[in-house]
Design an enzyme around this catalytic site. Structure first.
Site, PDB file in Angstrom:
ATOM      1  N   GLU A 106      -3.622  -0.416   7.998  1.00 40.35           N
ATOM      2  CA  GLU A 106      -2.465  -0.058   8.825  1.00 40.35           C
ATOM      3  C   GLU A 106      -2.614  -0.714  10.186  1.00 40.35           C
ATOM      4  O   GLU A 106      -3.707  -0.751  10.755  1.00 40.35           O
ATOM      5  CB  GLU A 106      -2.355   1.455   9.055  1.00 40.35           C
TER       6      GLU A 106
ATOM      7  N   HIS B  36      -3.213  11.113   1.051  1.00 43.68           N
ATOM      8  CA  HIS B  36      -2.642  10.841   2.371  1.00 43.68           C
ATOM      9  C   HIS B  36      -2.060  12.139   2.919  1.00 43.68           C
ATOM     10  O   HIS B  36      -0.873  12.238   3.227  1.00 43.68           O
ATOM     11  CB  HIS B  36      -1.587   9.745   2.293  1.00 43.68           C
TER      12      HIS B  36
ATOM     13  N   GLU C  35      -7.503   8.150   6.649  1.00 39.06           N
ATOM     14  CA  GLU C  35      -7.762   8.710   7.972  1.00 39.06           C
ATOM     15  C   GLU C  35      -8.299  10.141   7.952  1.00 39.06           C
ATOM     16  O   GLU C  35      -7.659  11.078   8.439  1.00 39.06           O
ATOM     17  CB  GLU C  35      -6.486   8.665   8.823  1.00 39.06           C
TER      18      GLU C  35
ATOM     19  N   TYR D   4      -4.802   0.879  15.803  1.00 41.12           N
ATOM     20  CA  TYR D   4      -3.619   0.860  16.651  1.00 41.12           C
ATOM     21  C   TYR D   4      -3.931   0.589  18.117  1.00 41.12           C
ATOM     22  O   TYR D   4      -3.259  -0.195  18.762  1.00 41.12           O
ATOM     23  CB  TYR D   4      -2.866   2.196  16.539  1.00 41.12           C
TER      24      TYR D   4
ATOM     25  N   ARG E  84       0.848  -1.187   0.000  1.00 41.93           N
ATOM     26  CA  ARG E  84       0.000   0.000   0.000  1.00 41.93           C
ATOM     27  C   ARG E  84       0.889   1.245   0.000  1.00 41.93           C
ATOM     28  O   ARG E  84       1.716   1.431   0.904  1.00 41.93           O
ATOM     29  CB  ARG E  84      -0.905   0.014   1.233  1.00 41.93           C
TER      30      ARG E  84
ATOM     31  N   ASN F 208      -7.538   1.443   9.658  1.00 41.01           N
ATOM     32  CA  ASN F 208      -6.250   1.679  10.316  1.00 41.01           C
ATOM     33  C   ASN F 208      -6.472   1.548  11.812  1.00 41.01           C
ATOM     34  O   ASN F 208      -7.236   2.332  12.396  1.00 41.01           O
ATOM     35  CB  ASN F 208      -5.722   3.078  10.002  1.00 41.01           C
TER      36      ASN F 208
END
Length: 541
Positions: free
Chosen positions: A424, A144, A216, A359, A98, A357
């Site tokens: 991600e 991005h 995002e 985390y 990606r 994404n």
């Protein structure tokens, strides 16, 4: 007659080569990969006609706080070292990569009228060619965060709806140039439609088949236009964050429908949007108010964007709370814009897969706040983290592997279990050590929970991308936080390589997907034959 024979010979040779060529990665296979973004790795910020982005300006602005006063002017030098990057990917054994496209590198002034930078486009063509030649499927992100500076200067970027047609023009340019290995002049041959040509060519050479419109939006909206910590540095949590989000959602929908109408019938690709957020738990599990606050927190992050994409409008509670907060703050104008009926229809279902994404997790406590009309006060939530959760090199990132499983379950249940790609997932440290056992532990546990969501809870997970391929420019943190797995192959890279190899062996189709030299040769034969045919005469059919 000669040209017709050349045409027929090209098709015959091509089809013969197809039968013996290794299979390409297809959209149906599980994607194992790593991820990067253009501004964080490419460098070459003013090379070969590239225009300035808002981040190029932001890191140079007086008073801007980049932790180590660094820039991404050089970064990882991927603009010149992309072939080395691809070899790192090949060493990892991934079948996907990606990357993002720098809008100002291909359109220096942000618009078609301002001129196309062919050298910039050629860089991405070369990158995609190199990936495919090594059996690696590209996944391209259109935006991005590196907006062309001219668009920010002209009408304040995403604050204005004037940006929408420019983004759609940019998307169309990329769909045309990277979505097909088709030379447009061949389609001018009499009675040889683009569809017919693509159907032949697609059999021997896949190109970019996975697209993301935005990365995002919550981050570049809230941090860039609300808190001012990211480019363009605007500080307005009351109105601007909602206006910016509204405009980018409309731009996403139009780009999706453009692809659906003009490109998908022949290219057969997939378009989505990738969202970030945390799985939120109630601070007090026995409190109904905290339980509702946890749900509300995810609606004000994930669902702010995904509800419009899947349902056509913002979450009802979000709309109600913002309206109520506006009244209490005595704000007369509606702060959350409304979609028209046409826009709702355009938005609803505007994603072929859910890009996630992920985390970390957080805790939510219900608390009535000041009601000053700002994004955070609209939620009436105090967010914290459990002190027992392990930390990382980033203050905001606590290691909570259960969260990715529960987050996938929550999203899958809310949106009808769409295909979901973890675009991600990774963890930071502050020294870039190659002996990164903490990162191995992180990936083992997080991927294990993704696998559990997929296998035990039947969530439709179709891909996983580790963040990041290499240590890079970490936005406002500069070069003080390291997420990369490759730096002379860190221990985590070796672990990921071995893990993927085992997974691919278990799940592999009859023919291991890779683009071999035979496929490339077939493309060359077809291209040369068509070129010869065109140079001699127009085909008589």
């Amino acid at each position: 007659m000669t040209s017709r024979m050349a045409f027929v010979a090209a098709i015959a040779v091509t089809l013969m080569l197809i039968s013996s060529a290794p299979a390409q990665c297809t959209a149906e296979e599980f994607l194992w990969g790593t991820a990067t973004s253009a501004y964080q790795i490419e460098g070459a910020w003013d090379v070969d006609g590239k225009g300035m982005s808002i981040w190029d300006e932001f890191v140079r602005r007086n008073g801007t706080t980049i932790k180590d006063n660094s820039t991404a002017d050089i970064a990882c030098r991927s603009y010149e070292k992309y072939k080395e990057d691809v070899q790192l990917l090949k060493q990892l054994g991934v079948n996907s990569y990606r990357f993002s496209i720098s809008w100002p590198r291909v359109l220096p002034n942000g618009t078609l009228a301002g001129g196309i930078n062919e050298k910039g486009i050629q860089y991405y063509v070369n990158l995609v060619d190199e990936l495919l030649a090594n059996g690696i499927q590209p996944l391209a992100t259109l935006y991005h965060w590196d907006l062309p500076l001219t668009l920010q200067n002209e009408f304040e970027g995403w604050e204005s709806e004037q940006i929408i047609p420019h983004f759609v023009d940019y998307a169309e340019l990329m769909f045309e140039r990277l979505g097909d290995k088709v030379l447009k002049e061949y389609c001018k041959i009499k009675n040889l439609s683009k569809k017919s040509f693509n159907n032949i060519l697609r059999q021997i050479y896949e190109y970019v088949k996975w697209w993301l419109t935005f990365n995002e939006p919550w981050v570049f909206t809230v941090l860039g236009y609300g808190l001012g910590a990211h480019a363009p540095g605007t500080k307005d949590l009351v109105n601007t964050v909602y206006i910016v989000s509204h405009n980018l959602l409309r731009a996403h929908a139009k780009a999706y429908r453009l692809y659906e109408k003009d490109f998908k019938p022949t290219q057969q690709g997939k378009v989505g949007i990738t969202l970030n957020g945390a799985y939120v738990l109630p601070k007090d599990p026995s409190s109904e108010l905290d339980k509702k606050a946890a749900q509300r927190s995810m609606e004000f992050s994930f669902s702010w964007y995904s509800d419009p994409v899947y349902f056509g409008d913002y979450p009802e509670e979000m709309k109600t709370r913002i309206e109520c907060g506006s009244r209490l703050a005595k704000v007369k104008a509606a702060r959350l814009p409304e979609f028209t009926a046409e826009e709702k229809a355009e938005l609803k279902g505007s994603s072929d897969f859910f890009g996630l994404n992920y985390y970390t997790s957080s805790l939510a406590e219900h608390k009535i706040l000041s009601n000053d009309g700002g994004y955070y006060d609209d939620q009436d939530i105090v967010s914290t983290m459990d002190p027992s959760w392990p930390g990382s090199g980033s203050p905001w990132l606590k290691v909570t592997p259960f969260g990715i499983r529960e987050g996938i379950k929550w999203l899958s249940a809310r949106y009808g279990n769409p295909p979901l790609v973890v675009t991600e997932n990774g963890v930071s440290d502050n020294d870039g050590t190659t002996s990164d056992q903490h990162r191995i532990d992180f990936y083992r546990e997080y991927i294990g929970n993704v696998t559990q969501a997929k296998n035990e809870f039947k969530c439709n997970v179709v891909g996983y991308f580790a963040w990041s391929l290499m240590d890079n420019f970490e936005w406002a943190e500069g070069y003080t936080e390291y997420f990369g797995i490759v730096s002379n192959l860190k221990d985590s890279a070796k672990w990921y390589r071995d893990f993927i190899a085992a997974e691919m062996t278990t799940q592999a189709p009859a023919t291991t997907p890779k683009a071999g030299s035979i496929v490339t040769a077939a493309l060359g034969v077809l291209t040369m034959a068509f070129g010869l045919a065109l140079s001699l005469a127009k085909l008589p059919f």
